[in-house]
Design an enzyme around this catalytic site. Structure first.
Site, PDB file in Angstrom:
ATOM      1  N   TRP A 119       0.858  -1.187   0.000  1.00  0.00           N
ATOM      2  CA  TRP A 119       0.000   0.000   0.000  1.00  0.00           C
ATOM      3  C   TRP A 119       0.895   1.238   0.000  1.00  0.00           C
ATOM      4  CZ3 TRP A 119      -1.964   2.796   4.764  1.00  0.00           C
ATOM      5  CH2 TRP A 119      -2.987   3.704   4.433  1.00  0.00           C
ATOM      6  N   ASP A 165      -0.608  -5.375   9.141  1.00  0.00           N
ATOM      7  CA  ASP A 165      -1.651  -4.452   8.706  1.00  0.00           C
ATOM      8  C   ASP A 165      -2.827  -5.302   8.225  1.00  0.00           C
ATOM      9  OD1 ASP A 165      -3.277  -2.515   7.649  1.00  0.00           O
ATOM     10  OD2 ASP A 165      -1.832  -1.761   6.183  1.00  0.00           O
ATOM     11  N   ALA A 186      -6.545  -4.803   7.130  1.00  0.00           N
ATOM     12  CA  ALA A 186      -7.547  -3.792   6.783  1.00  0.00           C
ATOM     13  C   ALA A 186      -8.789  -4.380   6.133  1.00  0.00           C
ATOM     14  CB  ALA A 186      -6.932  -2.746   5.845  1.00  0.00           C
ATOM     15  N   LYS A 238     -13.552  -0.938   6.005  1.00  0.00           N
ATOM     16  CA  LYS A 238     -14.100  -1.782   4.949  1.00  0.00           C
ATOM     17  C   LYS A 238     -15.143  -2.759   5.484  1.00  0.00           C
ATOM     18  CE  LYS A 238     -10.136  -0.127   3.220  1.00  0.00           C
ATOM     19  NZ  LYS A 238      -9.164   0.675   3.998  1.00  0.00           N
TER      20      LYS A 238
END
Length: 394
Positions: free
Chosen positions: A127, A208, A210, A243
């Site tokens: 990312w 991470d 997400a 999300k």
């Protein structure tokens, strides 16, 4: 003073969004922005979120500050959602943050406090905000190979070779599930090998996560994170609710630090609260309270999980439809990787020139590195995309 400023590099995704808005073609397709959309192109408010907000509006009696770490109840439900029973609660420090990005930033600030000379290792690609924040903070950074542009899968041999270069105390950032931007994910067997290398090297994992719930299900998507967290004395985990709860604009995230023992947890918790105070004092509460309300109520949680599962299965169906249509058009299994990738994104592994051709000739908008948002499709636009990919000779 302000005349001394220099222009910052434009955000490529925001620039792409501006081009899309300016495009007058009625058949244009937006696969660039990283936001879930339903079949009508809308990013809906989930049913459980609406009900939780209704209850909060009716029952909330104050808007006073919660605490530097946010509401402890939010930290508790997020520990349970992400870590389950893989790590004892007394080993986990947690603070609420403004979204997953805030959690990433605070994790890096904590690393800078605890290990200022450490190198942070990132997958190539990752990312874009990961390297951007690290560079801004003046921290050392390196990369490990990840994506194989030929197979569109994980370059596991290259990854393992690069991790052999990690020094004791270095930080290795791993995607918990649904790798962004590629969609190619590690198997649990591969993750076990990565854990072994990191343990031998004395590295510290930083996860991470997400997109929990967007890949193979809530528990399955957390399995790698739990596998890692239970294998190390120290581990950092940045989790986003944007999300899977669909609350993008509420900026709801959490940073968790897995510690060696309760004494270390108390020290980490105090430092995390200190860092929150330095950066924004008290984190946003509304989104965190919505998440807490949902996860603490069995009926709301069941409805949220059901709608999340509908979302996940919808994206899997679009992946399969696209792979099947490309197989029909090319008489080849070259694009079967699309059905095995997970999450919102897949990277086609083509050139920026062909990405530009897709935009210019067909109105297909995706990021220049060929990352496309599968959730930007619907059953009607899948054949349009497939034909464009073939026509552009991707």
């Amino acid at each position: 003073m302000l005349e001394n400023l220099t222009a910052q590099p434009a955000d490529k995704i925001l620039a792409l969004m501006a081009k899309y808005k300016a495009d007058t073609r009625s058949d244009k397709v937006d696969l660039g922005v990283g936001v879930y959309k339903d079949a009508t192109g809308n990013t809906p408010v989930m049913r459980a979120v609406k009900e939780a907000e209704r209850r909060i509006l009716a029952d909330q009696s104050t808007k006073a500050y919660t605490g530097l770490a946010g509401d402890p109840a939010f930290g508790a439900v997020m520990k349970d959602l992400v870590l389950g029973d893989s790590v004892r609660d007394e080993r986990v420090a947690a603070v609420a943050t403004p979204g997953g990005t805030g959690a990433i930033r605070q994790a890096l600030e904590l690393i800078r406090l605890a290990a200022p000379t450490a190198t942070v290792w990132l997958s190539n690609p990752t990312w874009p905000n990961h390297p951007s924040i690290i560079k801004y903070l003046g921290m050392k950074m390196s990369e490990y190979r990840y994506f194989d542009s030929e197979t569109r899968g994980v370059d596991f041999a290259g990854l393992m070779a690069d991790l052999e270069k990690v020094a004791p105390g270095d930080i290795v950032l791993l995607h918990g599930c649904c790798h962004n931007p590629t969609g190619a994910n590690l198997t649990y067997e591969q993750m076990a090998q990565i854990i072994g290398v990191m343990q031998n090297k004395g590295a510290v994992p930083f996860i991470d996560i997400a997109y929990q719930g967007f890949g193979d299900g809530l528990a399955e998507d957390a399995k790698a994170t739990r596998q890692i967290a239970s294998s190390f004395e120290n581990c950092l985990i940045a989790a986003s609710c944007s999300k899977n709860f669909g609350i993008y604009r509420e900026r709801t995230g959490v940073l968790m630090a897995v510690c060696k023992d309760a004494d270390q947890q108390a020290l980490a918790q105090q430092n995390l609260a200190f860092l929150n105070r330095q950066n924004y004092s008290f984190p946003p509460d509304h989104g965190a309270r919505v998440v807490t309300t949902i996860l603490q109520d069995p009926d709301l949680r069941a409805d949220w999980e059901a709608e999340l599962e509908e979302t996940r299965n919808g994206m899997l169906a679009l992946r399969q439809q696209l792979a099947d249509e490309l197989k029909r058009l090319t008489n080849s299994d070259r694009f079967d990787f699309l059905s095995t990738h997970r999450g919102m994104f897949s990277r086609l592994g083509t050139t920026p020139e062909k990405v530009e051709k897709l935009r210019g000739d067909h109105g297909i908008y995706m990021v220049g590195d060929s990352r496309m948002n599968i959730a930007g499709l619907n059953a009607q636009t899948v054949p349009v995309l497939a034909k464009a990919i073939v026509d552009a000779e991707v």
